[in-house]
Design an enzyme around this catalytic site. Structure first.
Site, PDB file in Angstrom:
ATOM      1  N   SER A   1     -46.757  62.967 -39.270  1.00 35.66           N
ATOM      2  CA  SER A   1     -45.642  63.667 -39.909  1.00 35.66           C
ATOM      3  C   SER A   1     -44.584  62.757 -40.509  1.00 35.66           C
ATOM      4  O   SER A   1     -43.818  63.188 -41.360  1.00 35.66           O
ATOM      5  CB  SER A   1     -44.989  64.616 -38.918  1.00 35.66           C
ATOM      6  OG  SER A   1     -44.477  63.896 -37.822  1.00 35.66           O
TER       7      SER A   1
ATOM      8  N   HIS B   1     -49.629  69.425 -38.631  1.00 34.32           N
ATOM      9  CA  HIS B   1     -49.295  69.238 -40.047  1.00 34.32           C
ATOM     10  C   HIS B   1     -50.536  69.331 -40.928  1.00 34.32           C
ATOM     11  O   HIS B   1     -50.650  68.636 -41.938  1.00 34.32           O
ATOM     12  CB  HIS B   1     -48.556  67.904 -40.242  1.00 34.32           C
ATOM     13  CG  HIS B   1     -47.224  67.899 -39.567  1.00 34.32           C
ATOM     14  ND1 HIS B   1     -46.093  68.465 -40.132  1.00 34.32           N
ATOM     15  CD2 HIS B   1     -46.857  67.455 -38.344  1.00 34.32           C
ATOM     16  CE1 HIS B   1     -45.080  68.342 -39.287  1.00 34.32           C
ATOM     17  NE2 HIS B   1     -45.509  67.740 -38.190  1.00 34.32           N
TER      18      HIS B   1
ATOM     19  N   LYS C   1     -45.339  76.224 -37.711  1.00 32.62           N
ATOM     20  CA  LYS C   1     -45.154  75.555 -39.004  1.00 32.62           C
ATOM     21  C   LYS C   1     -45.801  76.426 -40.102  1.00 32.62           C
ATOM     22  O   LYS C   1     -45.206  77.412 -40.505  1.00 32.62           O
ATOM     23  CB  LYS C   1     -45.714  74.129 -38.944  1.00 32.62           C
ATOM     24  CG  LYS C   1     -44.986  73.260 -37.881  1.00 32.62           C
ATOM     25  CD  LYS C   1     -45.330  71.798 -37.997  1.00 32.62           C
ATOM     26  CE  LYS C   1     -44.967  70.981 -36.757  1.00 32.62           C
ATOM     27  NZ  LYS C   1     -43.550  70.980 -36.377  1.00 32.62           N
TER      28      LYS C   1
HETATM   29  N1  PLP Z   1     -47.401  67.798 -32.688  1.00 33.41           N
HETATM   30  C1  PLP Z   1     -46.899  67.420 -33.881  1.00 33.41           C
HETATM   31  C2  PLP Z   1     -47.660  66.420 -34.709  1.00 33.41           C
HETATM   32  C3  PLP Z   1     -45.678  67.939 -34.346  1.00 33.41           C
HETATM   33  O1  PLP Z   1     -45.171  67.564 -35.522  1.00 33.41           O
HETATM   34  C4  PLP Z   1     -44.986  68.879 -33.542  1.00 33.41           C
HETATM   35  C5  PLP Z   1     -43.696  69.464 -33.966  1.00 33.41           C
HETATM   36  O2  PLP Z   1     -42.831  68.845 -34.472  1.00 33.41           O
HETATM   37  C6  PLP Z   1     -45.558  69.247 -32.308  1.00 33.41           C
HETATM   38  C7  PLP Z   1     -46.753  68.689 -31.917  1.00 33.41           C
HETATM   39  C8  PLP Z   1     -44.896  70.258 -31.438  1.00 33.41           C
HETATM   40  O3  PLP Z   1     -45.120  71.522 -31.979  1.00 33.41           O
HETATM   41  P1  PLP Z   1     -44.249  72.784 -31.470  1.00 33.41           P
HETATM   42  O4  PLP Z   1     -43.040  72.823 -32.337  1.00 33.41           O
HETATM   43  O5  PLP Z   1     -45.150  73.951 -31.623  1.00 33.41           O
HETATM   44  O6  PLP Z   1     -43.910  72.498 -30.045  1.00 33.41           O
END
Ligand code: PLP
Length: 355
Positions: A142, A170, A201
């Site tokens: 990300s 993502h 997302k």
């Molecule tokens: N994994 C990644 C790569 C993320 O970008 C995010 C959120 O920012 C998460 C996990 C966590 O997701 P959630 O917002 O559903 O807890």
């Protein structure tokens, strides 16, 4: 003309889709505000089972399990799956929730250099002494908008008898011809064993996360995964949003497809204007600026011109690698994208980021 949001993870614009909103309202009216329970007591309604079945179908996997977030899914999987006799090999730039999940497990921990296949191979050789090996990587990273070399990872995993886990937060909903994610994009849907992803997302943007993969693994998680066992069931409205988002994506690939051309428009116009955009073909488009103050003042000035973007600097990204992270959404029109590029060009010239 209002403010245009270029910093949300709302990749497909589904958080404001009328059918998604209607589905949430219907679920709220039918099932109430919440279940006031974890799943295994009285927190499982038909909508939870339906959504799990739909997620598994979407990813072409055997089964799926819901969590309150993908952070929880990542926190719950490694400890449940791996023992002190096993090994986990993790990309050094993996998301914080993967890192925390790995910290919680008792397996032997190996960190390989970011997307470095030579280093991964060396670590896979080192781990042959362990009972089981799990390679863990973000599908798309990300901060840089770069995509894990899953074909090579899966080849190495096959050679050294390892399982592959990917975090698709993502990627789910928009990468690959049908938006199935990085594994579809790179043609390895049958080689990746476990997928964790978010409903917060592209899939409606409300909240929630999941693991999808082989049925015995999902059964194990239902018995052993602590964030699943000891945290409240997903609220019906949230389930309704995600369920409808998946319906829309499974009916047609038009929404998923609409991302690619828009991303390409932004990336090529910004590059032509003289900016350096990190990553490749991903709607996360980090405009690399280097200096933290420059990133902050430019982001502020972009807002003055009606474009909402955020500067990222240390410790979120390494020192000297400050950037403004732009995120393209399927709901941005070509005109919106052009307006954003024009604003960047003006602001970049004003603050010396462009000649
Ligand atoms: N994994 C990644 C790569 C993320 O970008 C995010 C959120 O920012 C998460 C996990 C966590 O997701 P959630 O917002 O559903 O807890």
């Amino acid at each position: 003309a209002g403010i245009l949001n270029f910093c949300a993870n709302n990749y497909l614009g589904l958080s404001s889709h009328p059918e998604v909103i209607r589905a949430a309202v219907e679920a709220l009216e039918k099932f109430g505000a919440g279940l006031s329970s974890v799943r295994f007591i009285c927190g499982t309604q038909s909508i939870h089972k339906d959504l799990e079945e739909k997620i598994a179908r979407f990813h072409q996997r055997e089964d799926a399990i819901l969590y309150a977030s993908c952070f929880d899914a990542n926190a719950g999987i490694f400890e449940a799956l791996l023992t002190p006799e096993d090994a986990v090999l993790s990309d050094e730039l993996n998301h914080a929730s993967i890192i925390d999940g790995i910290r919680l497990c008792k397996a032997n921990k190996y960190r390989y250099k970011h997307m470095d296949m030579q280093d991964l191979e060396a670590k896979l050789q080192d781990t042959q002494k362990h009972r089981l090996r799990l390679v863990a990587t973000d599908g798309a990273f990300s901060m840089d908008g770069d995509i894990a070399p899953l074909r090579e990872i899966c080849q190495l995993a096959q050679k050294y008898d390892a399982l592959v886990f990917i975090d698709e937060c993502h990627a789910t909903g928009f990468l690959g011809p049908n938006g199935r994610g990085t594994d579809e994009l790179l043609g390895v849907m049958d080689k990746v064993t476990i997928i964790n992803s978010t409903l917060g997302k592209a899939l409606g943007g409300a909240a929630g996360g999941y693991t999808t993969g082989p049925k015995p693994l999902i059964d194990l998680l239902r018995q052993r995964s602590r964030p699943y066992l000891f945290s409240n069931s997903l609220p019906p409205a949230v389930v309704g949003c995600a369920s409808k988002a998946l319906d829309l994506l499974m009916e047609s690939n038009a929404i998923a497809q609409s991302m690619a051309a828009k991303t390409q428009r932004f990336r090529s116009k910004m590059t032509a204007a003289g900016f350096t955009i990190s990553g490749k073909d991903h709607p996360i488009c980090p405009v690399m600026l280097g200096d933290a103050r420059l990133a902050a003042v430019m982001a502020e000035d972009m807002l003055n011109r009606g474009i909402y973007v955020i500067g990222f600097s240390y410790p979120v990204v390494p020192k000297g690698k400050a950037r403004i992270r732009v995120q393209i959404s399927a709901v941005h029109s070509d005109e919106d994208i052009d307006r954003c590029v024009e604003a960047f060009t003006e602001v970049g010239r004003k603050h010396g980021a462009l000649p």
